[in-house]
Scaffold this active site. Structure first.
Site, PDB file in Angstrom:
ATOM      1  N   LYS A  53      -4.204  44.138  28.201  1.00  0.00           N
ATOM      2  CA  LYS A  53      -2.889  44.390  27.621  1.00  0.00           C
ATOM      3  C   LYS A  53      -2.747  45.846  27.182  1.00  0.00           C
ATOM      4  O   LYS A  53      -1.727  46.491  27.437  1.00  0.00           O
ATOM      5  CB  LYS A  53      -2.656  43.444  26.433  1.00  0.00           C
ATOM      6  CG  LYS A  53      -2.499  41.985  26.838  1.00  0.00           C
ATOM      7  CD  LYS A  53      -2.343  41.087  25.619  1.00  0.00           C
ATOM      8  CE  LYS A  53      -2.167  39.628  26.020  1.00  0.00           C
ATOM      9  NZ  LYS A  53      -2.001  38.752  24.832  1.00  0.00           N
ATOM     10  N   CYS A  76      -4.060  43.117  21.594  1.00  0.00           N
ATOM     11  CA  CYS A  76      -4.759  41.984  20.976  1.00  0.00           C
ATOM     12  C   CYS A  76      -4.502  40.709  21.768  1.00  0.00           C
ATOM     13  O   CYS A  76      -3.475  40.571  22.441  1.00  0.00           O
ATOM     14  CB  CYS A  76      -4.285  41.757  19.540  1.00  0.00           C
ATOM     15  SG  CYS A  76      -4.596  43.095  18.385  1.00  0.00           S
ATOM     16  N   ASP A  77      -5.429  39.763  21.649  1.00  0.00           N
ATOM     17  CA  ASP A  77      -5.199  38.432  22.194  1.00  0.00           C
ATOM     18  C   ASP A  77      -5.962  37.421  21.350  1.00  0.00           C
ATOM     19  O   ASP A  77      -7.136  37.631  21.037  1.00  0.00           O
ATOM     20  CB  ASP A  77      -5.657  38.330  23.647  1.00  0.00           C
ATOM     21  CG  ASP A  77      -5.199  37.020  24.273  1.00  0.00           C
ATOM     22  OD1 ASP A  77      -4.060  36.973  24.779  1.00  0.00           O
ATOM     23  OD2 ASP A  77      -5.958  36.030  24.229  1.00  0.00           O
ATOM     24  N   SER A  78      -5.276  36.349  20.971  1.00  0.00           N
ATOM     25  CA  SER A  78      -5.887  35.317  20.125  1.00  0.00           C
ATOM     26  C   SER A  78      -5.924  33.984  20.844  1.00  0.00           C
ATOM     27  O   SER A  78      -4.952  33.595  21.516  1.00  0.00           O
ATOM     28  CB  SER A  78      -5.095  35.155  18.820  1.00  0.00           C
ATOM     29  OG  SER A  78      -5.119  36.324  18.046  1.00  0.00           O
ATOM     30  N   GLY A 113      -9.312  39.060  20.214  1.00  0.00           N
ATOM     31  CA  GLY A 113      -9.834  40.249  20.864  1.00  0.00           C
ATOM     32  C   GLY A 113      -8.969  41.444  20.530  1.00  0.00           C
ATOM     33  O   GLY A 113      -7.749  41.325  20.401  1.00  0.00           O
TER      34      GLY A 113
END
Length: 209
Positions: A53, A76-78, A113
């Site tokens: 991203k 970010c990635d959750s 992340g």
């Protein structure tokens, strides 16, 4: 600059004294996960999604020459790791309700992340990645409470079908770890990543960036 459409992440950063621009990435998340292969850990998955991203937004910025001087792009990635499964956004009411019925009274780990990319005079000058993990203890809402929560629409577009800072907070009994990471972006981890890139977080307060 925040490479995310998440209003929760933006809210965390604004409350922490910054005013980031937002540029939403156009990454095909399924393709990123498929490229990792079946041997990828849950931590690897969220970290690589965050990296993809951030890099997607960076590539457009560099191509357009839109940001002169120094700038930082954060992706970010959750996702929720529970019972050996990595769970993202449910998208539909049926999936959200089923997930809540399965995880009520259980424990899971919310993984987020992070990827920070430093730009200097329109070129990439550095990159740092990391993953925050916070353990959550879910309450045991009744079927009626689950249906009512799902009907609000809140859990449909959030990782794991819950929020900590919204209506879902009624059904979270406790957390072990960083609460900002559960909301969407870990302030302590982001500070560490920025420091490794030579960016002083205090300067972002005063610059509002």
């Amino acid at each position: 600059m925040l490479a995310s459409a998440s209003p929760a992440r933006l809210s965390v950063l604004r409350a922490a004294g910054t005013s980031p621009l937002v540029s939403v990435s156009q990454v095909d998340e399924d393709a990123v996960l498929a490229a990792l292969g079946p041997g990828a850990t849950h931590e690897d998955s969220v970290t690589e999604l965050a990296r993809a991203k951030a890099r997607d937004v960076v590539s457009r910025i560099v191509s357009d020459g839109a940001v002169p001087g120094r700038a930082v792009v954060i992706g970010c990635d959750s996702m929720l790791s529970i019972d050996g499964e990595l769970v993202g956004k449910p998208h539909t009411p049926d999936v959200a309700a089923a997930r809540w019925r399965a995880m009520r009274g259980r424990t899971g780990r919310l993984l987020t992340g992070h990827c920070a990319v430093l730009l200097d005079d329109g070129a990439v000058a550095g990159e740092a990645v990391g993953t925050g993990a916070t353990t959550l203890r879910f309450g045991a809402p009744s079927d009626a409470e689950i249906e009512a929560y799902v009907a609000t629409g809140e859990p449909l577009q959030v990782a794991g079908a819950f929020t900590l800072d919204g209506l879902g907070g009624w059904f979270i009994e406790g957390i072990d770890g960083d609460p900002s990471s559960v909301i969407g972006i870990s302030l302590p981890l982001t500070r560490d990543l920025l420091t490794s890139l030579g960016v002083d977080v205090i300067a972002l307060w005063t610059a509002g960036g």
